[in-house]
Design a protein around this motif. Structure first.
Motif, PDB file in Angstrom:
ATOM      1  N   GLU A 158      -6.390   1.635  10.506  1.00 28.16           N
ATOM      2  CA  GLU A 158      -7.116   0.586   9.790  1.00 28.16           C
ATOM      3  C   GLU A 158      -7.876   1.103   8.578  1.00 28.16           C
ATOM      4  OE1 GLU A 158      -9.506  -1.346  12.736  1.00 28.16           O
ATOM      5  OE2 GLU A 158      -7.782  -2.356  13.654  1.00 28.16           O
ATOM      6  N   VAL A 159      -7.223   2.017   7.861  1.00 27.95           N
ATOM      7  CA  VAL A 159      -7.770   2.460   6.579  1.00 27.95           C
ATOM      8  C   VAL A 159      -7.433   1.387   5.549  1.00 27.95           C
ATOM      9  CG1 VAL A 159      -7.663   4.231   4.775  1.00 27.95           C
ATOM     10  CG2 VAL A 159      -7.460   4.876   7.187  1.00 27.95           C
ATOM     11  N   LYS A 160      -8.411   1.020   4.732  1.00 25.31           N
ATOM     12  CA  LYS A 160      -8.178  -0.026   3.732  1.00 25.31           C
ATOM     13  C   LYS A 160      -7.112   0.421   2.737  1.00 25.31           C
ATOM     14  CE  LYS A 160     -13.014  -1.446   4.048  1.00 25.31           C
ATOM     15  NZ  LYS A 160     -14.306  -1.502   3.335  1.00 25.31           N
ATOM     16  N   ALA A 161      -6.578  -0.539   2.006  1.00 27.22           N
ATOM     17  CA  ALA A 161      -5.501  -0.267   1.052  1.00 27.22           C
ATOM     18  C   ALA A 161      -5.858   0.874   0.113  1.00 27.22           C
ATOM     19  CB  ALA A 161      -5.184  -1.523   0.250  1.00 27.22           C
ATOM     20  N   MET A 162      -4.933   1.798  -0.036  1.00 26.75           N
ATOM     21  CA  MET A 162      -5.143   2.986  -0.872  1.00 26.75           C
ATOM     22  C   MET A 162      -4.473   2.781  -2.229  1.00 26.75           C
ATOM     23  SD  MET A 162      -6.708   5.361   1.096  1.00 26.75           S
ATOM     24  CE  MET A 162      -6.134   7.031   0.707  1.00 26.75           C
ATOM     25  N   ASP A 163      -5.195   3.108  -3.294  1.00 29.57           N
ATOM     26  CA  ASP A 163      -4.626   3.034  -4.638  1.00 29.57           C
ATOM     27  C   ASP A 163      -3.726   4.230  -4.929  1.00 29.57           C
ATOM     28  OD1 ASP A 163      -5.987   0.665  -5.377  1.00 29.57           O
ATOM     29  OD2 ASP A 163      -7.812   1.822  -5.694  1.00 29.57           O
ATOM     30  N   PHE A 164      -4.039   5.360  -4.305  1.00 32.62           N
ATOM     31  CA  PHE A 164      -3.306   6.589  -4.591  1.00 32.62           C
ATOM     32  C   PHE A 164      -3.047   7.326  -3.284  1.00 32.62           C
ATOM     33  CE2 PHE A 164      -2.548  10.779  -6.479  1.00 32.62           C
ATOM     34  CZ  PHE A 164      -1.757  10.422  -7.554  1.00 32.62           C
ATOM     35  N   LEU A 165      -1.811   7.718  -3.069  1.00 34.41           N
ATOM     36  CA  LEU A 165      -1.405   8.349  -1.821  1.00 34.41           C
ATOM     37  C   LEU A 165      -1.189   9.847  -2.006  1.00 34.41           C
ATOM     38  CD1 LEU A 165       1.183   5.618  -0.812  1.00 34.41           C
ATOM     39  CD2 LEU A 165      -1.205   5.771  -0.107  1.00 34.41           C
ATOM     40  N   PHE A 166      -1.285  10.579  -0.918  1.00 35.30           N
ATOM     41  CA  PHE A 166      -1.244  12.038  -0.980  1.00 35.30           C
ATOM     42  C   PHE A 166       0.085  12.559  -1.530  1.00 35.30           C
ATOM     43  CE2 PHE A 166      -0.743  16.306   0.840  1.00 35.30           C
ATOM     44  CZ  PHE A 166      -1.945  16.878   0.448  1.00 35.30           C
ATOM     45  N   VAL A 167       1.191  11.926  -1.152  1.00 31.89           N
ATOM     46  CA  VAL A 167       2.513  12.433  -1.557  1.00 31.89           C
ATOM     47  C   VAL A 167       2.959  11.897  -2.924  1.00 31.89           C
ATOM     48  CG1 VAL A 167       3.236  12.687   0.835  1.00 31.89           C
ATOM     49  CG2 VAL A 167       3.798  10.597  -0.395  1.00 31.89           C
ATOM     50  N   LEU A 168       2.192  10.976  -3.508  1.00 27.82           N
ATOM     51  CA  LEU A 168       2.648  10.306  -4.728  1.00 27.82           C
ATOM     52  C   LEU A 168       2.895  11.219  -5.932  1.00 27.82           C
ATOM     53  CD1 LEU A 168       0.993   6.790  -5.084  1.00 27.82           C
ATOM     54  CD2 LEU A 168       3.366   7.397  -4.632  1.00 27.82           C
ATOM     55  N   PRO A 169       2.004  12.165  -6.257  1.00 23.50           N
ATOM     56  CA  PRO A 169       2.264  12.984  -7.450  1.00 23.50           C
ATOM     57  C   PRO A 169       3.620  13.692  -7.382  1.00 23.50           C
ATOM     58  CG  PRO A 169       0.021  13.300  -6.714  1.00 23.50           C
ATOM     59  CD  PRO A 169       0.705  12.500  -5.653  1.00 23.50           C
ATOM     60  N   PHE A 170       3.894  14.331  -6.267  1.00 21.60           N
ATOM     61  CA  PHE A 170       5.148  15.060  -6.117  1.00 21.60           C
ATOM     62  C   PHE A 170       6.335  14.105  -6.075  1.00 21.60           C
ATOM     63  CE2 PHE A 170       7.735  18.319  -3.564  1.00 21.60           C
ATOM     64  CZ  PHE A 170       8.101  18.992  -4.724  1.00 21.60           C
ATOM     65  N   LEU A 171       6.161  12.966  -5.408  1.00 19.64           N
ATOM     66  CA  LEU A 171       7.230  11.977  -5.334  1.00 19.64           C
ATOM     67  C   LEU A 171       7.532  11.396  -6.719  1.00 19.64           C
ATOM     68  CD1 LEU A 171       9.206  10.372  -3.628  1.00 19.64           C
ATOM     69  CD2 LEU A 171       7.377   8.729  -3.139  1.00 19.64           C
TER      70      LEU A 171
ATOM     71  N   SER B 283       0.810  -1.220   0.000  1.00 22.67           N
ATOM     72  CA  SER B 283       0.000   0.000   0.000  1.00 22.67           C
ATOM     73  C   SER B 283       0.838   1.262   0.000  1.00 22.67           C
ATOM     74  CB  SER B 283      -0.918   0.028   1.229  1.00 22.67           C
ATOM     75  OG  SER B 283      -2.072  -0.739   0.997  1.00 22.67           O
ATOM     76  N   GLY B 284       2.161   1.103  -0.063  1.00 22.81           N
ATOM     77  CA  GLY B 284       3.027   2.276  -0.006  1.00 22.81           C
ATOM     78  C   GLY B 284       4.062   2.333  -1.100  1.00 22.81           C
ATOM     79  N   ILE B 285       5.181   1.671  -0.878  1.00 20.69           N
ATOM     80  CA  ILE B 285       6.323   1.768  -1.790  1.00 20.69           C
ATOM     81  C   ILE B 285       5.941   1.450  -3.228  1.00 20.69           C
ATOM     82  CG2 ILE B 285       8.602   0.814  -2.307  1.00 20.69           C
ATOM     83  CD1 ILE B 285       8.887   0.267   0.719  1.00 20.69           C
ATOM     84  N   THR B 286       5.185   0.384  -3.417  1.00 22.84           N
ATOM     85  CA  THR B 286       4.872  -0.063  -4.777  1.00 22.84           C
ATOM     86  C   THR B 286       3.873   0.843  -5.490  1.00 22.84           C
ATOM     87  OG1 THR B 286       3.134  -1.522  -3.932  1.00 22.84           O
ATOM     88  CG2 THR B 286       5.331  -2.461  -4.182  1.00 22.84           C
ATOM     89  N   ARG B 287       3.172   1.680  -4.734  1.00 27.12           N
ATOM     90  CA  ARG B 287       2.122   2.507  -5.345  1.00 27.12           C
ATOM     91  C   ARG B 287       2.670   3.620  -6.232  1.00 27.12           C
ATOM     92  NH1 ARG B 287      -2.817  -0.054  -5.163  1.00 27.12           N
ATOM     93  NH2 ARG B 287      -2.827  -1.327  -3.266  1.00 27.12           N
ATOM     94  N   ILE B 288       3.974   3.812  -6.208  1.00 28.08           N
ATOM     95  CA  ILE B 288       4.559   4.838  -7.074  1.00 28.08           C
ATOM     96  C   ILE B 288       4.609   4.374  -8.530  1.00 28.08           C
ATOM     97  CG2 ILE B 288       6.951   4.075  -6.842  1.00 28.08           C
ATOM     98  CD1 ILE B 288       7.768   7.027  -6.837  1.00 28.08           C
ATOM     99  N   ALA B 289       4.477   3.068  -8.761  1.00 33.07           N
ATOM    100  CA  ALA B 289       4.711   2.508 -10.092  1.00 33.07           C
ATOM    101  C   ALA B 289       3.748   3.050 -11.149  1.00 33.07           C
ATOM    102  CB  ALA B 289       4.632   0.982 -10.035  1.00 33.07           C
ATOM    103  N   VAL B 290       2.456   2.884 -10.942  1.00 34.58           N
ATOM    104  CA  VAL B 290       1.491   3.225 -11.991  1.00 34.58           C
ATOM    105  C   VAL B 290       1.425   4.732 -12.271  1.00 34.58           C
ATOM    106  CG1 VAL B 290      -0.919   3.079 -12.716  1.00 34.58           C
ATOM    107  CG2 VAL B 290       0.167   1.129 -11.604  1.00 34.58           C
ATOM    108  N   PRO B 291       1.369   5.607 -11.242  1.00 28.88           N
ATOM    109  CA  PRO B 291       1.394   7.037 -11.572  1.00 28.88           C
ATOM    110  C   PRO B 291       2.654   7.458 -12.324  1.00 28.88           C
ATOM    111  CG  PRO B 291       1.587   6.685  -9.186  1.00 28.88           C
ATOM    112  CD  PRO B 291       1.175   5.394  -9.797  1.00 28.88           C
TER     113      PRO B 291
END
Length: 319
Positions: free
Chosen positions: A227-240, A41-49
């Protein structure tokens, strides 16, 4: 000498997608559960964006060439149809096993099986890039920010069970959660097309790359704790994603070796079957089993890509 950094980045991102799809986000407790959640739910979520951003980057000088964009979109759409057919037996099998409802089955047939939503989202996003091609940089930047921000709020409202309205919950499922062209593909591709406008400002703050990766882990840890369910998109992802892309794109080439142009896409498209094959021999168990299976699955995905690539040399329909 050609800079192969982006080719390497795409391959790394493809392997991150593999990790995203194998590490569980629930049913594991303790330290192993936390680490698995941080990975999936974190590190790998940078891939698709980042994939979307790279696509926009390569299209940035082609936005007025309708013939080129149409040819590009048709190629991706053909890939979408072909790979939907390739994965149709898998989809039917899981439907017969009652893994998902009839409504979910119809949505997967329309939006794409599992990872294939990315292809359809790309096609629609290309059309939106053409429509918005004459907008000012300010307007384009505003559109990207608004869509990403609204999509993030909508997603976290659903995943944290804050939104109880049944119509909004149904809409969230119908549009493919926030993994769609509107809240994901189009804004990230739009950012990619604007690279020449933001690369200089971001070069002055590229020192934030490491802190942002740490902030990503903190953000994901927050979701895990509450206990928030898995997120597809994270707040810091666009800038990261922007910082990561800039760092890779502007760095000196790390190799003179040529990276096959279809390798990253091939791994992305083939990896679900690689997961199935490996799981047949090594059934799913605990977190450490997935750690051991991850490199094996990546290797099998590369082998499957190579096999399909041999067929593709004759028919040229698969990549």
């Amino acid at each position: 000498m050609r800079n192969n950094n982006l080719d390497i980045l795409k391959v790394v991102m493809a392997f991150l997608v593999v990790a995203l799809h194998i590490f569980p986000v629930s049913k594991i407790e303790g330290v192993e559960g936390f680490i698995s959640f941080e990975i999936a739910s974190g590190i790998t979520r940078i891939a698709v964006p980042t994939f979307f951003l790279i696509s926009g980057y390569f299209l940035r000088n082609k936005l007025n060439d309708m013939a080129y964009l149409w040819k590009y979109a048709k190629r991706i759409l053909l890939l979408y149809i072909i790979w939907q057919l390739i994965y149709l037996p898998d989809l039917i099998r899981f439907y017969n096993l009652d893994w998902f409802s009839k409504t979910s089955m119809l949505l997967k047939l329309f939006y794409g099986y599992w990872h294939l939503w990315y292809l359809l989202a790309t096609v629609i996003s290309v059309g939106l890039l053409f429509v918005s091609r004459n907008f000012s940089v300010k307007v384009k930047s505003s559109i990207a920010f608004i869509l990403l921000f609204f999509g993030y709020l909508f997603q976290i409202g659903i995943q944290s069970n804050f939104i109880h309205n049944l119509d909004l919950q149904f809409l969230y499922e119908i549009i493919g959660t926030t993994r769609n062209f509107l809240f994901f593909g189009f804004p990230m591709m739009l950012i990619g097309t604007l690279y020449d406008n933001w690369k200089e400002p971001i070069s002055k703050i590229n020192w934030l790359l490491t802190p942002l990766w740490l902030l990503l882990l903190v953000e994901v840890g927050f979701y895990y704790k509450y206990e928030v369910k898995a997120m597809d998109f994270l707040f810091v992802l666009p800038f990261l994603s922007m910082l990561t892309f800039y760092w890779v794109n502007e760095s000196k080439s790390v190799t003179v070796q040529t990276i096959h142009p279809t390798l990253s896409l091939g791994v992305y498209l083939c990896h679900p079957y690689a997961i199935r094959i490996v799981n047949e021999f090594f059934p799913e168990k605990g977190f450490y089993d997935w750690l051991l299976k991850f490199p094996i699955i990546c290797l099998v995905a590369v082998v499957l890509w190579w096999l399909v690539e041999q067929v593709n040399k004759r028919f040229a329909y698969f990549y």
